[in-house]
Motif scaffolding. Structure first.
Motif, mmCIF file in Angstrom:
data_model
loop_
_atom_site.group_PDB
_atom_site.id
_atom_site.type_symbol
_atom_site.label_atom_id
_atom_site.label_comp_id
_atom_site.label_asym_id
_atom_site.label_seq_id
_atom_site.Cartn_x
_atom_site.Cartn_y
_atom_site.Cartn_z
ATOM 1 N N THR A 1 1.019 -1.214 0.150
ATOM 2 C CA THR A 1 -0.027 -0.031 0.067
ATOM 3 C C THR A 1 0.906 1.093 -0.213
ATOM 4 O OG1 THR A 1 -1.559 -1.108 1.510
ATOM 5 C CG2 THR A 1 -2.009 1.251 1.090
ATOM 6 N N ALA A 2 0.484 2.105 -0.983
ATOM 7 C CA ALA A 2 1.244 3.485 -1.051
ATOM 8 C C ALA A 2 2.748 3.020 -1.549
ATOM 9 C CB ALA A 2 1.248 4.161 0.195
ATOM 10 N N GLY A 3 3.197 1.984 -1.909
ATOM 11 C CA GLY A 3 4.637 1.598 -2.268
ATOM 12 C C GLY A 3 4.914 2.501 -3.366
ATOM 13 N N MET A 4 6.110 2.788 -3.515
ATOM 14 C CA MET A 4 6.612 3.360 -4.458
ATOM 15 C C MET A 4 7.589 2.383 -5.176
ATOM 16 S SD MET A 4 5.610 6.402 -4.513
ATOM 17 C CE MET A 4 4.678 7.761 -3.691
ATOM 18 N N GLU A 5 8.946 1.970 -4.734
ATOM 19 C CA GLU A 5 9.485 0.911 -5.521
ATOM 20 C C GLU A 5 8.935 -0.400 -4.715
ATOM 21 O OE1 GLU A 5 13.657 1.470 -4.333
ATOM 22 O OE2 GLU A 5 13.900 2.982 -5.814
ATOM 23 N N THR A 6 8.401 -0.160 -3.812
ATOM 24 C CA THR A 6 7.670 -1.667 -3.182
ATOM 25 C C THR A 6 6.413 -1.952 -3.614
ATOM 26 O OG1 THR A 6 6.984 -0.554 -1.379
ATOM 27 C CG2 THR A 6 9.045 -1.549 -1.158
ATOM 28 N N GLU B 1 6.049 -4.343 -23.494
ATOM 29 C CA GLU B 1 6.400 -3.826 -24.577
ATOM 30 C C GLU B 1 6.393 -2.500 -24.719
ATOM 31 O OE1 GLU B 1 6.061 -6.973 -28.097
ATOM 32 O OE2 GLU B 1 4.194 -6.472 -27.267
ATOM 33 N N ARG B 2 7.405 -1.314 -24.745
ATOM 34 C CA ARG B 2 7.198 0.019 -24.932
ATOM 35 C C ARG B 2 8.473 0.391 -25.635
ATOM 36 N NH1 ARG B 2 9.167 3.683 -20.984
ATOM 37 N NH2 ARG B 2 7.014 5.010 -21.235
ATOM 38 N N PRO B 3 8.405 1.623 -25.918
ATOM 39 C CA PRO B 3 9.731 2.255 -26.553
ATOM 40 C C PRO B 3 10.904 2.631 -25.389
ATOM 41 C CG PRO B 3 7.627 3.245 -27.563
ATOM 42 C CD PRO B 3 7.287 2.612 -26.517
ATOM 43 N N GLY B 4 11.981 2.307 -25.633
ATOM 44 C CA GLY B 4 12.933 2.670 -24.957
ATOM 45 C C GLY B 4 13.161 1.800 -23.695
ATOM 46 N N GLU B 5 13.595 2.377 -22.644
ATOM 47 C CA GLU B 5 14.226 1.371 -21.222
ATOM 48 C C GLU B 5 12.887 1.069 -20.682
ATOM 49 O OE1 GLU B 5 17.473 1.261 -17.702
ATOM 50 O OE2 GLU B 5 16.167 3.069 -17.853
ATOM 51 N N ILE B 6 12.822 -0.297 -20.255
ATOM 52 C CA ILE B 6 11.658 -0.813 -19.478
ATOM 53 C C ILE B 6 12.219 -1.148 -17.943
ATOM 54 C CG2 ILE B 6 9.829 -2.523 -19.035
ATOM 55 C CD1 ILE B 6 9.897 -2.894 -22.102
ATOM 56 N N ILE B 7 11.415 -0.576 -16.879
ATOM 57 C CA ILE B 7 12.194 -1.041 -15.348
ATOM 58 C C ILE B 7 10.721 -1.786 -14.973
ATOM 59 C CG2 ILE B 7 12.812 -0.224 -13.230
ATOM 60 C CD1 ILE B 7 13.904 2.207 -14.725
ATOM 61 N N THR C 1 5.110 -1.681 -13.781
ATOM 62 C CA THR C 1 6.276 -1.033 -14.789
ATOM 63 C C THR C 1 6.559 0.526 -14.477
ATOM 64 O OG1 THR C 1 5.428 -2.631 -16.344
ATOM 65 C CG2 THR C 1 6.619 -0.758 -17.184
ATOM 66 N N PHE C 2 7.817 0.670 -14.176
ATOM 67 C CA PHE C 2 7.980 2.160 -13.937
ATOM 68 C C PHE C 2 8.371 2.974 -15.004
ATOM 69 C CE2 PHE C 2 8.235 0.398 -10.001
ATOM 70 C CZ PHE C 2 7.959 1.014 -9.021
ATOM 71 N N THR C 3 7.578 4.018 -15.406
ATOM 72 C CA THR C 3 7.905 4.699 -16.896
ATOM 73 C C THR C 3 8.256 6.052 -16.568
ATOM 74 O OG1 THR C 3 5.350 5.419 -16.699
ATOM 75 C CG2 THR C 3 6.096 3.440 -17.833
ATOM 76 N N GLY C 4 8.920 6.351 -15.372
ATOM 77 C CA GLY C 4 9.242 7.798 -15.018
ATOM 78 C C GLY C 4 8.689 8.504 -13.751
ATOM 79 N N GLY C 5 7.676 8.204 -13.516
ATOM 80 C CA GLY C 5 7.016 8.458 -12.140
ATOM 81 C C GLY C 5 7.513 7.951 -10.831
ATOM 82 N N LYS C 6 7.010 8.346 -9.770
ATOM 83 C CA LYS C 6 7.482 7.878 -8.485
ATOM 84 C C LYS C 6 6.844 6.430 -8.267
ATOM 85 C CE LYS C 6 8.258 12.219 -6.251
ATOM 86 N NZ LYS C 6 7.985 13.028 -5.174
ATOM 87 N N GLU C 7 5.650 6.261 -8.700
ATOM 88 C CA GLU C 7 5.117 4.957 -8.734
ATOM 89 C C GLU C 7 4.849 4.237 -9.926
ATOM 90 O OE1 GLU C 7 0.492 6.478 -8.960
ATOM 91 O OE2 GLU C 7 1.472 6.963 -6.976
ATOM 92 N N PRO C 8 4.544 2.806 -9.886
ATOM 93 C CA PRO C 8 4.280 2.125 -11.236
ATOM 94 C C PRO C 8 3.153 2.739 -12.039
ATOM 95 C CG PRO C 8 4.627 0.627 -9.342
ATOM 96 C CD PRO C 8 4.225 1.983 -8.737
ATOM 97 N N ALA C 9 3.274 2.739 -13.166
ATOM 98 C CA ALA C 9 2.409 3.048 -14.199
ATOM 99 C C ALA C 9 1.125 2.497 -13.754
ATOM 100 C CB ALA C 9 2.795 2.804 -15.609
ATOM 101 N N ASP C 10 1.157 1.130 -13.397
ATOM 102 C CA ASP C 10 -0.040 0.400 -13.456
ATOM 103 C C ASP C 10 -1.008 0.656 -12.029
ATOM 104 O OD1 ASP C 10 2.563 -1.251 -13.598
ATOM 105 O OD2 ASP C 10 1.169 -2.429 -14.676
ATOM 106 N N ALA C 11 -0.174 1.418 -11.109
ATOM 107 C CA ALA C 11 -0.728 1.566 -9.713
ATOM 108 C C ALA C 11 -1.873 2.478 -9.776
ATOM 109 C CB ALA C 11 0.483 2.180 -8.874
ATOM 110 N N ALA C 12 -2.017 3.550 -10.449
ATOM 111 C CA ALA C 12 -2.916 4.698 -10.532
ATOM 112 C C ALA C 12 -4.261 4.331 -11.381
ATOM 113 C CB ALA C 12 -2.308 5.970 -10.810
#
Length: 574
Positions: free
Chosen positions: A460-465, A517-523, A469-480
């Motif tokens: 809950t409220a995790g950033m790295e935890t 799948e996305r352009p550029g680096e994937i984290i 998929t992280f696309t530049g924001g503080k939280e995963p793109a899926d999260a919100a």
């Protein structure tokens, strides 16, 4: 009332009203550990510290009657305008009326003075239409008003047949409680807010049932029944949870909401209103069965936590509710008879060893002296046998079945909750166009195995935890939030990623396959309790965490990196 109490009330009432003598501390030499019944083994702490609570009642000045000790709701909330502090009136009333042989405060004149002053003060801070405030002077709200009805109704029940207090103050408190009950039942704004924060509104079912059992009122009883009947759809989601900030929150529901259910069930058991509570509990029990999984060898459940909307609980103890006498699935989550008897035995041994020493009063802590200790003491209890618990677990599908896909949907937001059982694992996935709460984290939220327990838990409220998929924001793109498309009846899901790209999750028979799948680096980050379960050819880094959300387990974050396309599998074992 005994003859002695009657004589005391008539002969020395004027003296009691005027005295400011302190409430004396207990004389421990007159009390033996054996004097406490098993049901009262949680009370030595409250008994030892009661004089300090009672003596904190202000007896002079404009705040006469305010309970000044910061023993309930925390130091920052201890203000005279906060009616929630005055819920400890129940603590005063309990000791003033309790007949236990070890209680020296029954009918005590100094306690009576402070109880009367506290009730009078509580009445004085009520609005003209019956509401109370919590966060500022005259900032009336639902919680302060509805919780007041619950706690004060129980205090009034104790005083109904207990030692006397001032008849005028008693009548004034009854009228104030009636006004509070009425405004919660009829005020449209309070009801609108209660639909979003159900644990606050359900106070009125508990408090209303108690109050109307003492002081019948056909108009209020009719309205209370209407509100309860509507609550199955207005306060409870089609998915099974009770709304908290319009979303699921197991902390509030398992704790405060179930306190109210127990109290209301005490009065409504065996009636059509009690039947409504049983059905609501059945629906919630089904929801709980998908979101609370046992940790092997431990006495707690691991929660599907990152969907929680308000509180933050990674694990939770067993749930004991008297509604389980008719709601079979609720028995699956109860405390075992062995653990209940063991807890009583341990409490008895601790009391005998240390009496009259008890835990210190942590003034300023949120629950240093909580009125909840006294709320349910006379209410109906029921506990299942070991055999009944084992039979109930057959209704818990993640435990009883090896293959299914279950989807629960809420139409208010909307949100979709997908639960997948495969022979060697169980997984939960949540999706919505937008998360309702800032702390919610959507996507793959939980992976569990029968033998090893929780394997992945998004925080809950995790950033790295938090998983995703992280696309530049503080939280995963899926999260919100995401616009998910479910395939194969929910056995697979795909959705576009913020900033471009697509993600696919497949719940295969023996593993979970994820493709990004996305352009550029994937984290990609995975919060897991066994990094070896993650298999990928991508660049991998494991970051051990200093603390763990699940006691007894090591918590890590596996980070995967790739460019253009990233594939990995979660391979549960056991």
């Amino acid at each position: 009332m005994t003859r002695r109490e009657l004589l005391l009330s008539t002969a020395v009432a004027p003296l009691m009203a005027a005295t400011d003598a302190a409430v004396p501390p207990i004389d421990a030499a007159k009390i033996r550990p054996a004097d406490f019944a098993d049901a009262d083994l949680d009370l030595p702490y409250a008994l030892v510290h009661f004089a300090r609570l009672a003596n904190s009642v202000i007896l002079d000045g404009p705040d006469r009657g305010f309970i000044a000790l910061s023993g309930w709701r925390g130091e920052k909330n201890t203000h005279p305008y906060n009616a929630r502090i005055m819920e400890n009136i129940l603590s005063l009333a309990w000791f003033y009326t309790a007949p236990q042989r070890w209680n020296p405060y029954r009918a005590h004149p100094a306690v009576r003075v402070r109880l009367e002053a506290a009730l009078d003060f509580w009445c004085n801070i009520q609005s003209n239409d019956g509401r109370f405030s919590e966060y500022g002077p005259q900032e009336w709200n639902l919680a302060a008003t509805a919780f007041a009805v619950k706690f004060i109704s129980e205090a009034l029940r104790l005083l109904k047949t207990g030692p006397p207090i001032s008849a005028a103050i008693h009548e004034r408190a009854v009228n104030a409680c009636r006004k509070a009950l009425r405004v919660v039942l009829f005020d449209a704004d309070l009801y609108r807010y209660g639909r979003e924060y159900s644990n606050q509104y359900t106070n009125i079912f508990a408090g209303g049932a108690a109050f109307l059992s003492l002081y019948p009122d056909e108009v209020l009883a009719t309205r209370l029944r209407e509100r309860l009947e509507a609550s199955s759809t207005e306060l409870q989601s089609p998915a099974g949870y009770f709304y908290e900030k319009d979303g699921p929150d197991l902390g509030y529901t398992l704790n405060t909401h179930h306190e109210k259910v127990q109290m209301a069930y005490h009065y409504w058991r065996g009636t059509p209103l009690g039947d409504i509570l049983v059905e609501q509990e059945r629906r919630f029990g089904e929801w709980l069965s998908f979101n609370a999984l046992p940790e092997p060898g431990r006495d707690f459940y691991v929660l599907n936590r990152s969907i929680e909307s308000r509180q933050r609980h990674a694990t939770y103890p067993p749930l004991d509710t008297p509604v389980a006498d008719r709601c079979v699935i609720a028995r699956a989550f109860a405390t075992t008879p062995e653990r209940r008897s063991g807890a009583i035995r341990a409490a008895r041994e601790k009391l005998q060893k240390h009496w009259p020493q008890v835990e210190p009063l942590e003034v300023g802590a949120f629950s240093a002296y909580s009125p909840y200790r006294f709320l349910q003491r006379s209410h109906y209890e029921w506990h299942p046998t070991s055999e009944q618990m084992a039979e109930a677990r057959k209704l818990v599908r993640p435990l009883a079945e090896q293959s299914f896909v279950e989807q629960r949907k809420d139409t208010r937001l909307p949100m979709v909750f997908t639960y997948v059982r495969r022979p060697n694992y169980y997984a939960a996935f949540a999706s919505a166009p937008k998360a309702r709460s800032e702390q919610q984290r959507l996507g793959l939220t939980l992976v569990w195995t029968p033998r090893k327990g929780v394997l992945l838990q998004s925080q809950t409220a995790g950033m790295e935890t938090a998983w995703g998929t992280f696309t530049g924001g503080k939280e995963p793109a899926d999260a919100a939030g995401m616009k998910a498309e479910y395939l194969e009846g929910g056995a697979a899901v795909r959705y576009p990623l913020k900033g471009g790209g697509q993600k696919n999750v497949v719940f295969a028979p023996d593993r979970i396959r994820v493709t990004v799948e996305r352009p550029g680096e994937i984290i990609e980050r995975l919060p897991v309790f066994d990094p070896a379960c993650v298999a990928s050819t991508a660049q991998t880094q494991v970051r051990g965490q200093e603390s763990t959300p699940v006691p007894g387990k090591t918590f890590s974050v596996v980070e995967l990196r790739a460019t253009g396309r990233l594939e990995y599998e979660i391979r549960p074992v056991g």
